[in-house]
Scaffold this motif. Sequence first.
Motif, mmCIF file in Angstrom:
data_model
loop_
_atom_site.group_PDB
_atom_site.id
_atom_site.type_symbol
_atom_site.label_atom_id
_atom_site.label_comp_id
_atom_site.label_asym_id
_atom_site.label_seq_id
_atom_site.Cartn_x
_atom_site.Cartn_y
_atom_site.Cartn_z
ATOM 1 N N ALA A 143 44.425 39.307 34.572
ATOM 2 C CA ALA A 143 44.072 40.521 35.800
ATOM 3 C C ALA A 143 43.367 39.594 37.310
ATOM 4 O O ALA A 143 43.546 39.829 37.805
ATOM 5 C CB ALA A 143 42.603 40.628 35.078
ATOM 6 N N SER A 197 31.503 41.426 30.418
ATOM 7 C CA SER A 197 31.061 42.476 29.736
ATOM 8 C C SER A 197 31.756 42.722 28.498
ATOM 9 O O SER A 197 30.970 42.980 27.683
ATOM 10 C CB SER A 197 30.159 43.160 30.115
ATOM 11 O OG SER A 197 31.203 44.552 30.640
ATOM 12 N N GLN A 198 32.454 43.067 28.354
ATOM 13 C CA GLN A 198 33.787 43.553 27.115
ATOM 14 C C GLN A 198 34.432 42.437 26.534
ATOM 15 O O GLN A 198 34.930 42.703 25.485
ATOM 16 C CB GLN A 198 34.952 43.650 28.006
ATOM 17 C CG GLN A 198 34.855 45.303 28.769
ATOM 18 C CD GLN A 198 34.477 46.876 28.403
ATOM 19 O OE1 GLN A 198 34.578 46.943 26.999
ATOM 20 N NE2 GLN A 198 32.822 47.013 28.926
ATOM 21 N N LEU A 204 37.310 43.820 37.847
ATOM 22 C CA LEU A 204 36.508 44.600 37.082
ATOM 23 C C LEU A 204 36.225 44.123 35.917
ATOM 24 O O LEU A 204 37.008 43.625 35.124
ATOM 25 C CB LEU A 204 37.346 45.627 36.652
ATOM 26 C CG LEU A 204 37.844 46.380 38.327
ATOM 27 C CD1 LEU A 204 38.643 47.503 38.341
ATOM 28 C CD2 LEU A 204 37.037 47.062 40.133
ATOM 29 N N GLN A 205 35.587 45.393 35.491
ATOM 30 C CA GLN A 205 34.533 44.944 33.317
ATOM 31 C C GLN A 205 35.937 45.190 33.272
ATOM 32 O O GLN A 205 35.984 44.179 31.297
ATOM 33 C CB GLN A 205 34.240 45.907 33.061
ATOM 34 C CG GLN A 205 32.770 45.625 34.269
ATOM 35 C CD GLN A 205 31.712 47.056 33.609
ATOM 36 O OE1 GLN A 205 32.027 47.225 32.307
ATOM 37 N NE2 GLN A 205 31.070 47.443 34.408
ATOM 38 N N ASN A 206 36.513 46.209 33.174
ATOM 39 C CA ASN A 206 37.402 46.173 31.370
ATOM 40 C C ASN A 206 38.019 45.351 31.326
ATOM 41 O O ASN A 206 39.729 45.908 32.672
ATOM 42 C CB ASN A 206 37.139 47.923 31.107
ATOM 43 C CG ASN A 206 37.924 48.059 30.422
ATOM 44 O OD1 ASN A 206 39.223 47.418 29.921
ATOM 45 N ND2 ASN A 206 37.752 49.381 29.792
ATOM 46 N N PHE A 211 41.287 45.846 29.739
ATOM 47 C CA PHE A 211 42.889 46.648 29.550
ATOM 48 C C PHE A 211 43.471 47.508 30.747
ATOM 49 O O PHE A 211 44.080 48.165 30.943
ATOM 50 C CB PHE A 211 41.850 47.780 28.249
ATOM 51 C CG PHE A 211 43.501 48.604 28.467
ATOM 52 C CD1 PHE A 211 44.293 48.212 27.253
ATOM 53 C CD2 PHE A 211 43.198 49.954 28.212
ATOM 54 C CE1 PHE A 211 45.581 49.245 26.498
ATOM 55 C CE2 PHE A 211 43.727 50.929 27.835
ATOM 56 C CZ PHE A 211 45.356 49.974 27.278
ATOM 57 N N ASN A 212 41.983 48.093 31.501
ATOM 58 C CA ASN A 212 42.801 49.178 32.298
ATOM 59 C C ASN A 212 42.654 48.513 33.550
ATOM 60 O O ASN A 212 43.455 49.026 35.066
ATOM 61 C CB ASN A 212 41.113 49.591 33.062
ATOM 62 C CG ASN A 212 40.729 51.268 31.822
ATOM 63 O OD1 ASN A 212 41.140 51.142 30.989
ATOM 64 N ND2 ASN A 212 39.557 51.333 32.007
ATOM 65 N N GLN A 213 42.825 47.268 33.782
ATOM 66 C CA GLN A 213 43.503 46.811 34.398
ATOM 67 C C GLN A 213 44.886 46.294 34.763
ATOM 68 O O GLN A 213 45.846 45.694 35.347
ATOM 69 C CB GLN A 213 42.932 45.450 35.528
ATOM 70 C CG GLN A 213 41.627 45.655 35.847
ATOM 71 C CD GLN A 213 40.463 44.230 35.841
ATOM 72 O OE1 GLN A 213 40.051 42.935 36.923
ATOM 73 N NE2 GLN A 213 39.710 44.000 34.707
ATOM 74 N N ILE A 214 45.830 46.851 33.868
ATOM 75 C CA ILE A 214 47.170 45.940 33.301
ATOM 76 C C ILE A 214 47.547 46.928 34.045
ATOM 77 O O ILE A 214 47.151 48.002 33.999
ATOM 78 C CB ILE A 214 47.352 46.133 31.861
ATOM 79 C CG1 ILE A 214 46.583 45.038 31.287
ATOM 80 C CG2 ILE A 214 48.342 46.105 31.832
ATOM 81 C CD1 ILE A 214 46.664 44.367 29.472
#
Lengths: 259, 286, 265
Positions: free
Chosen positions: B153, B172-173, B88-90, B92-95
Motif C-alpha cells: 500500500a 495499528s492492525q 490508511l490503517q487497514n 486489506f482495504n487498500q488493495i
Amino acid sequence: MTVGFYQHRESSVHRLNPLTKLTLAVAVVIAAFAVPLTWWPAALFLVVLVPAVLAARVPARFAALTVKFVGPLLVAVFLVQGLFFPGEGAELARLGPISVKAEGLAFAAQTATRLLVLIGAFLFLLLTTHPGVLMNAMVQRGLPPNISYVVSATLQIVPAFRERAQHILRAQQARGMATGGGLRRRIGVLLPLIGPLALGALTEVEERAVAMEARAFGATGRRTSLMPVPDTTAQRLARWGLAAFAAATIVANALGVFA
Amino acid sequence: MIELDDFSYAYPTGSRPALRSLRLAVPAGQLCGVVGPSGAGKSTFAHALAGFIPHALGGETAGRVVVGGRTVADTPLPDLVRDVGLVLQNPFNQISGVKFTVREELAFGLENLGVPQEEMVRRVDAVLAELRIEGLADRSPYQLSGGQQQLVALGSVLVMRPSVLVLDEPTSQLDPVGSGQVFDAVRALHRAGVTIVLVEHKLERLAEIADRVLVLRHGEVALDGPPATVLADPRLADWGVAGTRYTAAARLARERGLWPEDRDLPVTLDAAVAGFRAVTGGVESR
Amino acid sequence: MIRIDSLVYRYPTGVTALDGVSLRVEPGERVALIGRNGAGKTTLARHLNGILRPTAGSVHVDGWDTAEHTVAELAAKVGYLFQNPDEQLFARTVAEEVAFGPRNLGYPGDRRARLVRRALEDTRLTGLEEVHPYQLSLAERKRVALAAVLAMDTPILVLDEPTTGADHAGVRDVAAAVSELAGRGRTVLAVTHDMDFCAENFDRIVVLAGGRIVRDGSPDEVFRAGADLAQAGVEPPQLMRLSEALGWSRPATTVDAFVDRLASR
C-alpha cells in the motif's frame, strides 16, 4: 492463489490475445445456436473446442468441470424433452402415460449439445485466460475502467466476503447462537449474520474508495498499462474471420439454408 | 511544504467541528508525528492534508491547507496524488482488488495517470527495491501478510513520487514484525528526504524517528514540539494518550526521590538507559 | 479448567498449525499466548470454544470435551472476544447487543439484566445503552464487543487481540476486566502482540513458535533475552529491554517492579 477458473500453463493458446479467445468462444456459441442441424453443435465441440483445449494442455480440468456443469443439465434436458416431447411421431417406447419418441430424443440431443458448446466455450476461455489479462485487454480496447473494476474486484473480493461471512457465523455461535432447528429459528438467525456483513461491507467500500482515489482512479486522462497485451495481425484477421463465420451462420439460417 | 492557515472543518453529519483553527507549517523533509486520543481528529487531519477533505468527504471548511505550494481545495484529487500520498490503517482495504500481482498493484496509480510504460516499469522496480520487496513482485497481493500488504500500500503511493507522505496509523492492525517492517520503510523514506506526517499510537517507536510531535485534542493542537518534550508531558495520560514505559518509570522514580527533579524524563530506550545509568551511577542492582 | 493434551491441528490444506501442544490452566489464572503471526496462537485459542476441532489429541474446558459439543453449547463455558468487533455487532442498540449472549444462553430475565448492567459499567458504556453501535468509534465498538462477552458470565474467557485498535482507555478497561475476572476465579486466556500489556496484566506467558510451546512461565522468566525468544518473533516489554540494557541481573517487566528494584539498589 487460484483466480476464478484460470489454470496456468505454458501453451500457445495461453499466449493468445484474450480477445481472440473471447471472439472464438462467442462465435462458436452463436454458430451452435444458429444452425438447426442436430449433429452440428456436437461437431463444433469435437472439431473446435476439444483440439483447442488439448492444445492449451488443460483437458483434465476441462473434462471435470464440463461434466460438473453440463451433467445435471443433460439429465434435465433428456427427461423433459425426451420423455415429454409434445409433437407427433414414431414412438420408441412407452411407460404408462410417458412415451419416448425419436423426435423428442433428437431435439433433446441438440439442446444438450448446444449447452455443451455454450459451457465448453466459456470454460475454454476462463481456463486459459487470466481474468486480469482479459480485463487489461478489454480496457485497452476501450472498456470503461469502472466496469473492469467491478468484474475484476468481484473475482477477488467475493472469496474474501465469503470468508468474512464464515467469521461472523462463528462469532455469533460463540455467543451461544444455535443455527440448526426449525424455520423460525433459522430466520431469527439471519439478522445477526447479515447485519455485520452488510455494515462491514459498507465501511470497507468507503475505505476502499478513498484508497482508490489516492491512486488516481478518478483521473480522466488517457490510461496506460504496465503490461500491454500483445496482439498480432494474424490474430486480428482471425477475429474478423470468426466474426464473419458467426454472422454467416445467422444469415444462412435466416435465409432458410438449413430448412 | 505543508501549511495550515487557520483551517477548520466539520463533517457533513457532525454537530461539532472535527478540526478547529489549525495553524501550523511542516517544513520539507520533516517527519512530523501526530498523536491523540480516539476522536481527537487525527484521521480527519490526515484526510485534510491529502485532499479527501473537502474533495471526497464534503462538509464545511474554513481557512486553507496548502501542500507543495498548491491549495488543496482548489486542486482536483487526481492531480493531488502526485503531491501527497495517503496510506490508511487497514492494509486489506487498500488493495485495489483488480490486480493479480504486486508488481501490477504498484503500477495501478501510474496506469491511471497515463504514465508511459517504460517509465512505469522503472518506477515500480525502484519502489520494489526501495522497500526491499522485490521478492514479492509476482505474488498475489492477497497472499501476503498484513505487514507485507501495508508495504505494498505504501509502495503503490510512492510510485507516484509524492513530495509529502501521510500515514494514518499504518501499523495499528499489524503484529510487531509487520510494524517493524513499516517503521523501517518510513525511517528510510525520511532519510531520503520525503516529508512525512505519521499518525501513530506506538509512542516508543514514534519517539525514535520523529523530528516533531503534534498532540491533537478535540480537533485542536494541544502540544507541538520535539518528541522528547511533548511525549514526556505529564498531561498526556489525562488526555487519554499512554506515554512510553520509559517515561512512566522515570516519573515514578522521581516521585520516590530516585530521579532528580531537574532531569528531563526519557521517551526513548537510549535516553532511558543514559538517564538511569547516570542516576544509579552505573551500579549494578541486587 | 482448561486441559489440552497433545493437541495436533492440521488445516485442510495440509499445513500443520499445532504440533503437539499440551497445556493446563487452573481457575483464576491469567495466561497470555504470544508469538509471531502464524505461530498457532489463534488456532490454539479457537480450539477452546470448538470453532476448530483437534486433528489429534484433546481439549477439555471445565470438564467438557470440546469434540463432543457444538460451538453454541460451548458458549456456556467459554466467552470468546474476537479481534474485529465489526464481525459481530448487529443489534440496534448497545444494550440489545450486550444482552444477545445471555439471552442465547437462556439466563433468566433478572440475572440477564444484572449481567448486562454490570458489563456496561465495567466497560464505561453506561449512558450509551440506547445508542446504535455503529454510531460509536471503533475503540468504543471494541468496548461493546468486550461488554457482550463479559455479560455471558462464563467460567473461561478467551480474548483475541483485545488491545489492537483499542485506545488508551480501552486498554485500561480490558486490563481492569482481566484482573477483576481472575479475582473471581475465572480463567482468562488472551492472544496478544502487546508485550507491555502482557507483562502488566498476566501472571503466566506461553510462547508459541511453529505450532509448539517454546516457553511457559512468569513474565520475568519468559521475557529474558534468548535466541529462542528472538526466533519466536517476540520483542520483550520496554522495561525488560531497559533493565537488560542497564545490565541488571534481575530484570523487571513492569513500571512498579522496575522502580522497586531501582530503590532496593
